[in-house]
Scaffold this motif. Structure first.
Motif, PDB file in Angstrom:
ATOM      1  N   MET A   1      -7.341 -17.851 -17.816  1.00  0.00           N
ATOM      2  CA  MET A   1      -7.817 -16.643 -17.521  1.00  0.00           C
ATOM      3  C   MET A   1      -8.495 -16.101 -18.855  1.00  0.00           C
ATOM      4  N   ASP A   2      -9.584 -15.530 -18.829  1.00  0.00           N
ATOM      5  CA  ASP A   2     -10.171 -15.020 -20.194  1.00  0.00           C
ATOM      6  C   ASP A   2      -9.199 -13.701 -20.319  1.00  0.00           C
ATOM      7  N   ILE A   3      -8.874 -13.617 -21.812  1.00  0.00           N
ATOM      8  CA  ILE A   3      -7.896 -12.889 -22.353  1.00  0.00           C
ATOM      9  C   ILE A   3      -8.237 -11.404 -22.151  1.00  0.00           C
ATOM     10  N   ASN A   4      -9.697 -11.066 -22.259  1.00  0.00           N
ATOM     11  CA  ASN A   4      -9.920  -9.711 -22.000  1.00  0.00           C
ATOM     12  C   ASN A   4      -9.862  -9.461 -20.585  1.00  0.00           C
ATOM     13  N   ARG A   5     -10.058 -10.050 -19.644  1.00  0.00           N
ATOM     14  CA  ARG A   5      -9.855  -9.762 -18.392  1.00  0.00           C
ATOM     15  C   ARG A   5      -8.519  -9.618 -17.999  1.00  0.00           C
TER      16      ARG A   5
ATOM     17  N   ASN B   1      -4.248  -4.473  -4.903  1.00  0.00           N
ATOM     18  CA  ASN B   1      -4.346  -5.974  -4.624  1.00  0.00           C
ATOM     19  C   ASN B   1      -3.223  -6.913  -4.881  1.00  0.00           C
ATOM     20  N   HIS B   2      -2.677  -7.461  -3.771  1.00  0.00           N
ATOM     21  CA  HIS B   2      -1.195  -8.281  -4.030  1.00  0.00           C
ATOM     22  C   HIS B   2      -1.567  -9.326  -4.922  1.00  0.00           C
ATOM     23  N   ASP B   3      -2.755  -9.564  -5.171  1.00  0.00           N
ATOM     24  CA  ASP B   3      -3.267 -11.157  -5.733  1.00  0.00           C
ATOM     25  C   ASP B   3      -3.823 -10.701  -6.842  1.00  0.00           C
ATOM     26  N   LEU B   4      -3.799  -9.310  -7.596  1.00  0.00           N
ATOM     27  CA  LEU B   4      -4.591  -8.808  -8.668  1.00  0.00           C
ATOM     28  C   LEU B   4      -4.655 -10.098  -9.758  1.00  0.00           C
ATOM     29  N   TYR B   5      -3.567 -10.576  -9.949  1.00  0.00           N
ATOM     30  CA  TYR B   5      -3.796 -11.664 -11.139  1.00  0.00           C
ATOM     31  C   TYR B   5      -3.980 -13.154 -10.818  1.00  0.00           C
TER      32      TYR B   5
ATOM     33  N   LYS C   1      -6.053  -8.475 -19.945  1.00  0.00           N
ATOM     34  CA  LYS C   1      -5.916  -7.227 -20.578  1.00  0.00           C
ATOM     35  C   LYS C   1      -6.332  -6.292 -19.669  1.00  0.00           C
ATOM     36  N   GLU C   2      -7.353  -6.303 -19.246  1.00  0.00           N
ATOM     37  CA  GLU C   2      -8.014  -5.177 -18.409  1.00  0.00           C
ATOM     38  C   GLU C   2      -7.179  -5.029 -17.148  1.00  0.00           C
ATOM     39  N   LEU C   3      -6.842  -6.257 -16.516  1.00  0.00           N
ATOM     40  CA  LEU C   3      -6.052  -6.105 -15.437  1.00  0.00           C
ATOM     41  C   LEU C   3      -4.777  -5.516 -15.475  1.00  0.00           C
TER      42      LEU C   3
END
Ligand code: OGA
Ligand code: NI
Length: 362
Positions: A1-5, A132-136, A7-9
């Motif tokens: 996964m993109d590192i920025n995403r 979101n149970h699946d956030l990541y 981090k944002e999550l």
């Protein structure tokens, strides 16, 4: 996964305030984590509004033999073609439904600090509030917060374990739906041509999972979803929705709105019942669109079978099989489905394909 995403999550998750927290803070532009990819947004243009609707079945008179036969026929047809239907006159008092909805609204709208106590991604916890149970795992986050309660056999959760604001009303609702679930499984057994207690004896209705969704008003609803398209990895789902609308069911390659009807319950066949019925009943994908108006509140009760015996093996029901109707699915453990579901994000492929028996044609 993109590192920025990532981090944002993480920083969003750490607020423990969910989408409701964003809305309260006055967000008018969607944070990137909620924006659907361009290819998905483009696909939306292929859908048009069509004026057909999920069958609505009136359960009034269910104790009278003739009327019951008709109801069973209607349920059978709806389960074969739509995998979804709504029921009215199900016997659960309107006040029980309204009180449960109000209690849950109060849960989400109470002081953030009180709510945070329940915020967790730990699946071993019986009561879990999260965004979101699946956030990541998912491609895009959904505009939704949820409160989940795992319920094993009846009476196995202590009332004190539930958040105080919705404790009594949620428990009363759950009791009613469990009882109604017994009726539903009877009707579905009959629709399969089996004895009324057949599915009950398979313990399809033993354990259930309660999931309440809170979909806040969304400032840019066309860019995101309330819930990505998915199949329910359970036997059966009983859903109560408020009057806002947004639930859509896939039917003939189109999305069909499930019209809110005051006091009605939405029933859908889960993937596990599709297998048990050897494909006679269909589990159909569905989603929730985001809305400028809100909040929208829903309560799903998922019948997840026997968790007291997690290693119980299920498969297509033998009485339904014949030379002309050989098994189309392999046997499975409920735990396999549950594990697969939590490993990936909503909107990914259905797990049922893994259990299909490949038939070779000569
Ligand atoms: C679900 C679901 C629909 C809704 O929880 O699996 O499909 O209307 N919910 O909230
Ligand atoms: Ni669902």
């Amino acid at each position: 996964m993109d590192i920025n995403r990532e981090k944002e999550l993480k920083s969003f998750d750490d607020t423990k305030a969910g989408v409701k927290g964003l809305v309260d803070a006055g967000v008018v532009k969607l944070p990137k984590i909620f924006i659907r990819p361009v290819d998905e947004l483009a696909e939306e243009l292929n859908y048009c509004q069509i004026n057909i609707e999920v069958p609505v079945i009136d359960l009034d008179g269910i104790r009278y033999e003739d009327r019951r036969k008709d109801i069973v026929k209607e349920i059978c047809a709806a389960s074969e073609t739509w995998g979804f239907f709504q029921v009215v006159n199900h016997g659960i008092p309107l006040t029980v439904l309204d009180d449960a909805m109000n209690g849950l609204r109060m849960f989400h709208e109470q002081d953030q600090e009180l709510k945070k106590e329940f915020y967790t991604r730990d699946q071993t916890k019986k009561v879990r509030y999260s965004c979101n149970h699946d956030l990541y795992q998912s491609r895009t986050a959904n505009w939704r917060d949820s409160l989940a309660i795992s319920l094993l056999a009846r009476g196995q959760i202590k009332p004190e374990e539930l958040p105080a604001v919705c404790r009594d009303t949620a428990l009363r609702y759950i009791e009613h739906v469990r009882e109604f679930g017994d009726t539903l499984f009877e009707l579905l057994s009959e629709a399969l041509g089996l004895k009324p207690d057949y599915l009950h004896r398979l313990e399809c209705a033993q354990a259930c999972l309660f999931v309440n969704h809170y979909y806040p008003a969304c400032p840019e609803p066309e860019l995101t979803l309330g819930a990505s398209s998915h199949f329910d990895p359970v036997f059966l789902t009983v859903l109560l929705q408020d009057q806002i609308g947004g639930l859509q069911v896939a039917h003939n390659d189109q999305w069909v709105n499930v019209r809110p009807i005051n006091g009605a319950l939405v029933i859908n066949i889960g993937e596990l019942l599709q297998i048990l019925s050897n494909g006679k009943f269909r589990s159909v994908n569905h989603r929730v669109v985001a809305n400028r108006v809100g909040p929208r509140i829903s309560i799903a009760i998922f019948f997840v079978g026997s968790q007291a015996i997690p290693e119980k093996v299920y498969g297509p029901i033998e009485e339904l099989l014949s030379k002309e109707n050989p098994p189309r699915y392999k046997e499975f453990l409920v735990s396999e489905f549950v594990r697969n579901f939590y490993k990936k994000g909503l909107g990914d492929k259905s797990d049922i394909d893994e259990f299909k028996i490949q038939t070779t044609t000569m």
